[in-house]
Design an enzyme around this catalytic site. Structure first.
Site, PDB file in Angstrom:
ATOM      1  N   ARG A 126      25.329  70.149  66.491  1.00 53.83           N
ATOM      2  CA  ARG A 126      25.267  70.045  65.040  1.00 53.83           C
ATOM      3  C   ARG A 126      26.466  69.233  64.541  1.00 53.83           C
ATOM      4  O   ARG A 126      27.571  69.332  65.092  1.00 53.83           O
ATOM      5  CB  ARG A 126      25.323  71.465  64.471  1.00 53.83           C
ATOM      6  CG  ARG A 126      25.179  71.589  62.988  1.00 53.83           C
ATOM      7  CD  ARG A 126      23.832  71.173  62.510  1.00 53.83           C
ATOM      8  NE  ARG A 126      23.544  71.651  61.175  1.00 53.83           N
ATOM      9  CZ  ARG A 126      22.569  71.147  60.422  1.00 53.83           C
ATOM     10  NH1 ARG A 126      21.804  70.152  60.848  1.00 53.83           N
ATOM     11  NH2 ARG A 126      22.337  71.644  59.227  1.00 53.83           N
ATOM     12  N   THR A 400      13.532  66.094  59.919  1.00 55.24           N
ATOM     13  CA  THR A 400      14.060  66.282  61.251  1.00 55.24           C
ATOM     14  C   THR A 400      12.989  65.740  62.185  1.00 55.24           C
ATOM     15  O   THR A 400      11.944  65.296  61.739  1.00 55.24           O
ATOM     16  CB  THR A 400      14.317  67.796  61.406  1.00 55.24           C
ATOM     17  OG1 THR A 400      15.263  68.169  60.418  1.00 55.24           O
ATOM     18  CG2 THR A 400      14.782  68.213  62.762  1.00 55.24           C
ATOM     19  N   THR A 418      18.168  65.651  63.908  1.00 54.66           N
ATOM     20  CA  THR A 418      17.976  65.365  62.489  1.00 54.66           C
ATOM     21  C   THR A 418      19.072  64.472  61.933  1.00 54.66           C
ATOM     22  O   THR A 418      20.201  64.471  62.425  1.00 54.66           O
ATOM     23  CB  THR A 418      17.934  66.678  61.672  1.00 54.66           C
ATOM     24  OG1 THR A 418      17.537  66.378  60.336  1.00 54.66           O
ATOM     25  CG2 THR A 418      19.266  67.396  61.646  1.00 54.66           C
ATOM     26  N   ASN A 420      18.944  64.844  58.556  1.00 56.68           N
ATOM     27  CA  ASN A 420      18.682  65.607  57.335  1.00 56.68           C
ATOM     28  C   ASN A 420      17.591  64.909  56.527  1.00 56.68           C
ATOM     29  O   ASN A 420      16.434  65.052  56.854  1.00 56.68           O
ATOM     30  CB  ASN A 420      19.942  65.863  56.523  1.00 56.68           C
ATOM     31  CG  ASN A 420      19.729  67.031  55.567  1.00 56.68           C
ATOM     32  OD1 ASN A 420      18.771  67.772  55.719  1.00 56.68           O
ATOM     33  ND2 ASN A 420      20.590  67.194  54.581  1.00 56.68           N
ATOM     34  N   ASP A 442      23.538  70.239  53.784  1.00 56.81           N
ATOM     35  CA  ASP A 442      23.079  71.525  54.321  1.00 56.81           C
ATOM     36  C   ASP A 442      24.109  72.636  54.133  1.00 56.81           C
ATOM     37  O   ASP A 442      23.805  73.814  54.341  1.00 56.81           O
ATOM     38  CB  ASP A 442      22.716  71.402  55.805  1.00 56.81           C
ATOM     39  CG  ASP A 442      21.255  70.993  56.005  1.00 56.81           C
ATOM     40  OD1 ASP A 442      20.497  71.027  55.024  1.00 56.81           O
ATOM     41  OD2 ASP A 442      20.879  70.643  57.133  1.00 56.81           O
ATOM     42  N   SER A 471      21.894  75.185  59.771  1.00 55.97           N
ATOM     43  CA  SER A 471      20.651  74.444  59.981  1.00 55.97           C
ATOM     44  C   SER A 471      19.478  75.407  59.964  1.00 55.97           C
ATOM     45  O   SER A 471      19.650  76.626  60.061  1.00 55.97           O
ATOM     46  CB  SER A 471      20.726  73.743  61.337  1.00 55.97           C
ATOM     47  OG  SER A 471      19.469  73.206  61.693  1.00 55.97           O
ATOM     48  N   GLY A 494      13.187  71.194  57.068  1.00 58.49           N
ATOM     49  CA  GLY A 494      14.170  71.987  56.322  1.00 58.49           C
ATOM     50  C   GLY A 494      13.873  73.472  56.509  1.00 58.49           C
ATOM     51  O   GLY A 494      13.543  73.921  57.613  1.00 58.49           O
TER      52      GLY A 494
END
Ligand code: GLY
Length: 591
Positions: A126, A400, A418, A420, A442, A471, A494
């Protein structure tokens, strides 16, 4: 943070779930699964009714992604003797070339692996907040959240994809690193034919992308997306990938590509510096593991909310006989929605980066807690989100991508990555040819204010330097009651990712759908706020909508279809069935 009375009641239940002896949920366990054959009739207006492609069948390996070109890369890696991790990493790099909407090297993701040996692993790559990020960096003078968390240089978190894909390969890969990157370099260098989807997505994003000269140079010839049928080449990206192939992640985090990212940041007022890049590391974590009706689910741990929230939902639903209630009946949809509502209340309140916040994960995912939550659910009246929520609201895109791979030995990889939003922040790193994410959105830019997905999140996910933003990615691997590999799946979307995954799992486990039907079945979503059931166009008939309304639910038809599930189901005889979602048109390819 102020809590409503019933929120306090539910929180007490959580404490009970943490401390009391486990009480057995009234679980209904279906008989062992031998084949997935049950057929369902979709509503008459459902556009995918009766025009599904059959699932692809293979006896050895299978790759399913949102792009036929990328799935082909993964399948070829399997044919050349690579394993599922090799193929997943190669497919992900190929997606960074042919699916710049969400495939990426400028973003991040999560990977779940379950090896034929039984070993399981979760990889967190991430993005992180830059070191100089501040809690209020996206608030204007009046305290409102401004648009810079979504578009432009400030929106970018420190990318994790290159570190993550390399870490996965380093731990489990078998083919040389250069071999894994080779096909992506070739696709970038020699180009590929622009199809309708590639053209349309760029055309829809054009106004946003035109703000950034480097993006225009790479993707919008004379301000327009490349024409359908044209060959689209990305020479800067090819050079970037070649450097990564030759020098490994150091090229990206310490070398020439790091220089180009930092230069891009300086040009556009961004804050990612060399030390942010040099300090980035992907992290191996324990997957979230829980049982649902005898099936074992392995899913993404925090900083993804996916696995925990999915567990809360399914543990609640385990106490109801969904098969008897029927698929998409008002009674069953009502129970799903009430489970979603409660699970999102927990998600939004408790979850964040495990390196920064303590989370009661064992309690949240326990049978005892699910049982307590069920006592708050009426069988025929909708509850009110304001009563269930622990984060009071003070006031959406779904982009994503997910790929699933199984190899001939039975190793399985579920990988979601992703940027986003589609094309992330909209910013292409000049001379490097790739989009940077807008993952900073996010975070709870202002706890209690909805982000682009409408998710109302709390303090646990507030911005802090170096922190990973929460996430919803839910790449998952499921084992059948005999412990055999059963399902590999994931999706973009999402917050809807989690509720889609709950529906995919119940479609195959409770409703016995064949994989094709399970993936193409219409889906619905509820995430606490806004307090409404969002359903896909044509996905619910008028009678069902009427019955749910009379229970007190508000419903809204979704402007876009929910997600893009790319899944593999393994039959007891070992046959691999692959299904890419009709909603976006990916491809399953056997190897
Ligand atoms: N950016 C979408 C997610 O990670 O949930």
């Amino acid at each position: 943070m102020i809590e409503s009375r019933s929120a306090r009641r539910v929180r007490r239940a959580l404490v009970i779930g943490l401390c009391a002896a486990p009480c057995a949920a009234a679980a209904v366990t279906p008989p062992p699964l031998t084949a997935q054959t049950t057929r369902y009739d979709f509503p008459f207006d459902w556009p995918f009714r009766g025009r599904q492609r059959p699932a692809v069948t293979a006896s050895r390996g299978m790759v399913v992604s949102t792009s036929g070109l990328a799935s082909d890369v993964g399948a070829e890696i399997l044919r050349r003797g690579g394993n599922a991790v090799d193929a997943a990493v190669a497919t992900a790099f190929a997606l960074a070339v042919v699916h710049p909407e969400a495939g990426n090297i400028g973003g991040g993701g999560f990977l779940i692996a379950r090896l034929a040996s039984g070993e399981i692993a979760a990889l967190d790559f991430r993005e992180r907040a830059p070191i100089t990020a501040t809690r209020d960096m996206f608030l204007d003078a009046s305290g409102a959240v401004n648009k810079t968390s979504l578009t432009g240089h400030l929106a970018a978190g420190v990318p994790g994809s290159v570190a993550g894909l390399h870490a996965a390969w380093q731990r489990y890969g078998s083919l040389p690193w250069e071999t894994i990157l080779g096909p992506a370099i070739e696709l970038a260098e020699r180009g590929f034919l622009v199809d309708e989807r590639f053209h349309r997505n760029l055309a829809q994003a054009k106004e946003r992308l035109l703000q950034f000269p480097s993006t225009v140079e790479g993707f919008l010839t004379s301000g327009e997306p490349p024409a359908i049928g044209a060959t689209f080449r990305q020479r800067d990206l090819a050079e970037t990938l070649r450097l990564i192939a030759q020098q490994g992640p150091d090229a990206f985090y310490r070398g020439r590509i790091a220089d180009l990212i930092v230069q891009e940041m300086r040009r556009g007022g961004g804050i990612i510096r060399h030390d942010d890049l040099a300090r980035y590391e992907a992290k191996w974590r324990d997957p979230i593991v829980f049982d649902y009706r005898g099936y074992r689910v392995l899913s993404a741990p925090p900083p993804s909310s996916g696995g925990v929230t999915l567990a809360v939902i399914l543990k609640i639903l385990e106490g109801y006989d969904l098969a008897r209630l029927g698929w998409h009946t008002p009674e069953s949809i009502h129970l799903f929605v009430e489970a979603f509502r409660r699970a999102f209340a927990d998600r939004n309140y408790y979850l964040g980066d495990p390196d920064y916040v303590d989370m009661p994960i064992a309690g949240l995912t326990s049978d005892a807690y699910a049982e307590e939550l069920r006592t708050t659910i009426s069988r025929n009246r909708a509850s009110n989100s304001e009563d269930v929520s622990r984060v009071l609201p003070v006031g959406e895109g779904m982009h994503t991508t997910h790929l699933s791979v199984v190899d001939s030995a039975g190793n399985a990889v579920a990988l979601s990555t992703t940027l986003n939003s589609f094309y992330g922040s909209g910013v292409v790193v000049a001379a490097a040819g790739f989009f940077l994410n807008n993952e900073m959105d996010d975070f709870s830019a202002r706890p209690g204010a909805p982000n682009q997905y409408g998710l109302v999140q709390g303090e646990a996910n507030a911005i802090e330097p170096g922190k990973r933003m929460l996430s919803a990615m839910t790449p998952s691997v499921v084992l059948d009651p005999a412990g055999r590999l059963f399902l590999v799946a994931g999706t973009p979307g999402g917050g809807t990712i989690i509720t889609q995954m709950a529906q995919i799992l119940t479609n195959v486990i409770d409703y016995r759908m064949d994989l094709r039907t399970a993936v193409d079945a219409p889906r619905f979503h509820h995430q606490l706020f806004p307090d409404e059931i969002r359903y896909e166009r044509g996905g619910l008939d008028g009678l069902t909508i009427g019955a749910l309304s009379s229970m007190g639910h508000r419903l809204r038809e979704s402007e876009e279809y929910l997600g893009d599930v790319n899944a593999i189901l393994i039959l007891p005889d070992g046959t691999r069935l692959g299904a890419a979602d009709e909603r976006r048109g990916g491809e399953a390819i056997g190897a």
